[in-house]
Design an enzyme around this catalytic site. Structure first.
Site, short mmCIF file in Angstrom:
data_model
loop_
_atom_site.label_atom_id
_atom_site.label_comp_id
_atom_site.label_asym_id
_atom_site.label_seq_id
_atom_site.Cartn_x
_atom_site.Cartn_y
_atom_site.Cartn_z
N ASN A 135 -10.22 16.34 -72.19
CA ASN A 135 -10.18 17.73 -72.63
C ASN A 135 -9.81 18.64 -71.47
O ASN A 135 -10.18 18.39 -70.31
CB ASN A 135 -11.48 18.18 -73.33
CG ASN A 135 -12.74 17.92 -72.55
OD1 ASN A 135 -12.82 17.01 -71.73
ND2 ASN A 135 -13.77 18.70 -72.83
N GLU A 150 -10.01 22.59 -70.74
CA GLU A 150 -10.49 23.88 -71.24
C GLU A 150 -9.73 25.03 -70.59
O GLU A 150 -9.00 24.85 -69.60
CB GLU A 150 -12.00 24.00 -70.99
CG GLU A 150 -12.76 22.95 -71.76
CD GLU A 150 -14.27 23.13 -71.75
OE1 GLU A 150 -14.79 23.87 -70.89
OE2 GLU A 150 -14.93 22.51 -72.61
N CYS A 209 -8.35 19.40 -76.85
CA CYS A 209 -9.28 18.27 -76.87
C CYS A 209 -8.64 17.03 -76.25
O CYS A 209 -7.41 16.90 -76.21
CB CYS A 209 -9.68 17.93 -78.31
SG CYS A 209 -10.69 19.17 -79.12
N GLU A 250 -8.40 14.00 -77.41
CA GLU A 250 -7.58 13.22 -78.35
C GLU A 250 -6.17 13.81 -78.42
O GLU A 250 -5.17 13.08 -78.44
CB GLU A 250 -8.18 13.27 -79.77
CG GLU A 250 -9.57 12.67 -79.88
CD GLU A 250 -10.68 13.69 -79.65
OE1 GLU A 250 -10.54 14.56 -78.76
OE2 GLU A 250 -11.71 13.61 -80.34
N CYS A 260 -13.30 16.10 -83.56
CA CYS A 260 -13.43 17.34 -84.34
C CYS A 260 -12.43 17.32 -85.50
O CYS A 260 -11.51 16.49 -85.54
CB CYS A 260 -13.22 18.57 -83.46
SG CYS A 260 -11.50 18.85 -82.95
N CYS A 282 -8.75 17.54 -84.58
CA CYS A 282 -8.22 16.29 -84.01
C CYS A 282 -8.04 15.22 -85.09
O CYS A 282 -7.06 14.47 -85.06
CB CYS A 282 -9.11 15.78 -82.88
SG CYS A 282 -8.89 16.73 -81.37
N1 THU Z 1 -13.71 18.21 -77.53
C1 THU Z 1 -12.85 17.16 -77.43
O1 THU Z 1 -12.25 16.93 -76.38
N2 THU Z 1 -12.67 16.38 -78.53
C2 THU Z 1 -13.29 16.58 -79.73
O2 THU Z 1 -12.99 15.91 -80.71
C3 THU Z 1 -14.35 17.58 -79.84
C4 THU Z 1 -14.44 18.55 -78.74
C5 THU Z 1 -13.90 19.08 -76.36
C6 THU Z 1 -13.38 20.47 -76.53
C7 THU Z 1 -14.22 21.24 -75.53
O3 THU Z 1 -13.59 21.18 -74.27
C8 THU Z 1 -15.53 20.46 -75.46
O4 THU Z 1 -15.27 19.22 -76.07
C9 THU Z 1 -16.68 21.14 -76.17
O5 THU Z 1 -16.37 21.44 -77.46
#
Ligand code: THU
Length: 128
Positions: A41, A43, A52, A54, A83, A86
């Site tokens: 991920n 941010e 994310c 994925e 999520c 994704c």
């Molecule tokens: N996140 C992912 O990388 N993948 C997911 O399927 C769910 C959320 C990340 C996004 C964000 O940087 C952190 O997790 C918290 O939500």
């Protein structure tokens, strides 16, 4: 072979850029040709521009000229499922009539196996 995906997802998680949520995630996907792409991920201060793990791996796969996912492993502290956004993006690159194996791994390397059909049994699509 999925042990390799687990190992690479755990490794990719170490590269996560998650200064806001502190929730680091790594992903490793395998294509139908056997290639593996990893992601973490990334941010952003705007929050909304966060990508994310994925989808990072999927963007790497597409930009390298491949487009069919057979399995994906996601590593996080809690072993969370992908999520909703994704799941829809993973589904975009499923091979027709074949399920995608989804492997979840937590901070203790505990593994949970599921699949796209289990997590998203009634996906949105525009074909009737
Ligand atoms: N996140 C992912 O990388 N993948 C997911 O399927 C769910 C959320 C990340 C996004 C964000 O940087 C952190 O997790 C918290 O939500």
């Amino acid at each position: 072979m999925q042990e390799k995906l687990v190992e690479l997802a755990i490794q990719a998680r170490k590269n996560a850029y998650a200064p806001y949520s502190k929730f680091t995630v790594g992903a490793a996907l395998q294509t139908n040709s056997g290639s593996i792409y990893t992601g973490c991920n990334v941010e952003n201060v705007s929050y909304g521009a966060t990508i994310c793990a994925e989808r990072t791996a999927i963007c790497k796969m597409i930009s390298e000229g491949e487009n069919t996912i057979s399995a994906i492993c996601i590593a996080s502290e809690t072993g969370c499922t992908p999520c909703g956004m994704c799941l829809q993006v993973i589904l975009e690159f499923a091979s027709q009539n074949e399920d995608i194996s989804i492997v979840l791994v937590d901070k203790d390397s505990t593994i949970r196996r599921t699949s796209m059909k289990e997590l998203l049994p009634h996906p949105f699509h525009t074909l009737s």
